[in-house]
Design a protein around this motif. Structure first.
Motif, PDB file in Angstrom:
ATOM      1  N   ILE A   1       0.838  -1.205   0.000  1.00 39.45           N
ATOM      2  CA  ILE A   1       0.000   0.000   0.000  1.00 39.45           C
ATOM      3  C   ILE A   1       0.872   1.253   0.000  1.00 39.45           C
ATOM      4  N   ALA A   2       1.929   1.246   0.806  1.00 41.67           N
ATOM      5  CA  ALA A   2       2.822   2.404   0.878  1.00 41.67           C
ATOM      6  C   ALA A   2       3.460   2.698  -0.480  1.00 41.67           C
ATOM      7  N   LEU A   3       3.915   1.654  -1.175  1.00 39.83           N
ATOM      8  CA  LEU A   3       4.515   1.846  -2.491  1.00 39.83           C
ATOM      9  C   LEU A   3       3.498   2.423  -3.477  1.00 39.83           C
ATOM     10  N   ALA A   4       2.266   1.926  -3.408  1.00 37.22           N
ATOM     11  CA  ALA A   4       1.222   2.428  -4.314  1.00 37.22           C
ATOM     12  C   ALA A   4       0.879   3.880  -3.998  1.00 37.22           C
ATOM     13  N   ILE A   5       0.810   4.228  -2.713  1.00 35.50           N
ATOM     14  CA  ILE A   5       0.483   5.602  -2.314  1.00 35.50           C
ATOM     15  C   ILE A   5       1.573   6.567  -2.764  1.00 35.50           C
ATOM     16  N   VAL A   6       2.829   6.140  -2.680  1.00 34.40           N
ATOM     17  CA  VAL A   6       3.942   6.980  -3.140  1.00 34.40           C
ATOM     18  C   VAL A   6       3.796   7.295  -4.626  1.00 34.40           C
ATOM     19  N   LEU A   7       3.209   6.370  -5.366  1.00 34.50           N
ATOM     20  CA  LEU A   7       3.068   6.533  -6.815  1.00 34.50           C
ATOM     21  C   LEU A   7       1.957   7.514  -7.190  1.00 34.50           C
ATOM     22  N   VAL A   8       0.966   7.692  -6.317  1.00 35.86           N
ATOM     23  CA  VAL A   8      -0.193   8.541  -6.634  1.00 35.86           C
ATOM     24  C   VAL A   8       0.197   9.973  -6.999  1.00 35.86           C
ATOM     25  N   PRO A   9       0.954  10.686  -6.153  1.00 34.05           N
ATOM     26  CA  PRO A   9       1.300  12.065  -6.538  1.00 34.05           C
ATOM     27  C   PRO A   9       2.157  12.152  -7.793  1.00 34.05           C
ATOM     28  N   MET A  10       2.934  11.116  -8.074  1.00 33.07           N
ATOM     29  CA  MET A  10       3.735  11.113  -9.298  1.00 33.07           C
ATOM     30  C   MET A  10       2.831  11.139 -10.531  1.00 33.07           C
ATOM     31  N   LEU A  11       1.714  10.405 -10.476  1.00 29.44           N
ATOM     32  CA  LEU A  11       0.807  10.353 -11.614  1.00 29.44           C
ATOM     33  C   LEU A  11      -0.137  11.552 -11.643  1.00 29.44           C
ATOM     34  N   ARG A  12      -0.445  12.100 -10.480  1.00 34.09           N
ATOM     35  CA  ARG A  12      -1.328  13.264 -10.435  1.00 34.09           C
ATOM     36  C   ARG A  12      -0.587  14.541 -10.804  1.00 34.09           C
ATOM     37  N   GLY A  13       0.732  14.554 -10.620  1.00 34.55           N
ATOM     38  CA  GLY A  13       1.507  15.756 -10.906  1.00 34.55           C
ATOM     39  C   GLY A  13       1.795  15.882 -12.389  1.00 34.55           C
ATOM     40  N   ASP A  14       3.012  15.504 -12.774  1.00 35.00           N
ATOM     41  CA  ASP A  14       3.395  15.635 -14.182  1.00 35.00           C
ATOM     42  C   ASP A  14       3.151  14.355 -14.980  1.00 35.00           C
ATOM     43  N   ALA A  15       2.447  13.376 -14.364  1.00 36.27           N
ATOM     44  CA  ALA A  15       2.081  12.120 -15.043  1.00 36.27           C
ATOM     45  C   ALA A  15       3.301  11.414 -15.605  1.00 36.27           C
TER      46      ALA A  15
END
Length: 316
Positions: free
Chosen positions: A276-290
């Motif tokens: 879950i932690a790894l997936a959550i870390v990925l969220v802002p990466m995709l929401r930001g500059d994708a």
């Protein structure tokens, strides 16, 4: 010992070859039956790379080793997010244009949290397993519907990924050969690991989490690196997230439907929270500059290394 390692490597090779062959066969037959290349590509991109894990887990269950199967299912998710994706991003920045991938990532987080809740009593029962399978059906329908709203350029990329010959006899042959290779590969991997695990000091659960999950992911790592170098970021992240959702909802859910599944305490305390932690870390990466840059990839790799250290400490 060397014989067992040789059998393990041979099994991994057969799994890689079988998975690729079977995916081509399924894609060709689906398109022959009227499924659009885009829809076929979308589903194969998201879930097709989980076939080796699925066959390995089936073989583990046939050998009476549900813990090895469970370890492989969840361990594969950790490897997908913490090793496959960052290594691909190190090779070439992963730029994401497919908009449905962020919602699919949120499904992965929600599904992992739900599995933790189900596992608080130490067991995933048949009803809970059935709910996970139903959830997967809902996800597939949603993915197909959302895919229709993607931009033309994105759709063209997915179409190209699904491109294959649609001759019926050829694809039936691909299905047969792929299934045979996957079956023998899965048998060899499980048989070898059951020999190797005691000498390595690993329980069946840890064998599934570490060497089996990492070993079966190696072909995906290589494919992801090639795709990243070609600028196919959607393919990289689609494989990583889609495969993880499949492992969580179909593999774990399916095992629980067959027979109530004991969930070790470490899964609620360590493995699932780490995923879950790894997936959550990925969220802002995709929401930001994708995109997943090399710096962000380094963060994911460090997080994965931290999980490995904790996992090995847990063994002591």
């Amino acid at each position: 010992m060397l014989d067992a390692w040789g059998l393990f490597v041979l099994g991994l090779v057969l799994l890689a070859l079988g998975g690729d062959t079977l995916v081509k066969g399924v894609s060709g037959l689906a398109q022959k039956l009227g499924v659009t290349p885009f829809t076929a590509g979308l589903l194969l991109m998201a879930f097709g790379t989980s076939l080796p894990e699925l066959f390995v887990n089936a073989a583990a269950l046939l050998h009476g080793q549900p813990e090895l199967a469970l370890g492989n299912a969840v361990g594969s998710n950790l490897v997908n997010l913490g090793l496959t994706l960052p290594l691909a991003a190190m090779a070439g920045a992963v730029v994401v244009r497919l908009r449905l991938l962020l919602p699919l990532l949120l499904v992965l987080i929600a599904g992992s949290l739900l599995l933790m809740v189900f596992g608080l009593d130490g067991t995933i029962n048949r009803l809970e397993g059935g709910l996970l399978l139903v959830g997967f059906v809902v996800v597939v329908v949603r993915v197909v519907v959302m895919g229709r709203g993607e931009a033309a350029g994105v759709r063209d990329g997915v179409d190209a990924y699904a491109a294959t010959r649609t001759v019926t006899w050829l694809n039936l042959l691909r299905l047969l050969i792929g299934a045979v290779l996957l079956g023998y590969g899965a048998r060899d991997v499980v048989a070898a690991m059951l020999q190797l695990a005691p000498s390595l000091g690993l329980t069946p659960l840890m064998a599934g989490l570490l060497p089996v999950a990492i070993g079966t992911a190696l072909p995906e790592v290589a494919a992801a690196i090639v795709a990243a170098r070609r600028g196919q970021g959607d393919m990289v992240l689609g494989h990583v997230i889609g495969s993880s959702v499949f492992n969580l909802l179909v593999v774990v859910g399916g095992m629980a439907v067959i027979a109530p599944l004991a969930l070790p305490a470490s899964f609620v305390k360590l493995e699932l929270p780490a995923a879950i932690a790894l997936a959550i870390v990925l969220v802002p990466m995709l929401r930001g500059d994708a995109r997943v840059s090399r710096g962000e990839a380094a963060v994911l790799l460090l997080a994965f290394a931290g999980w490995l250290v904790l996992e090995l400490a847990w063994l002591q």
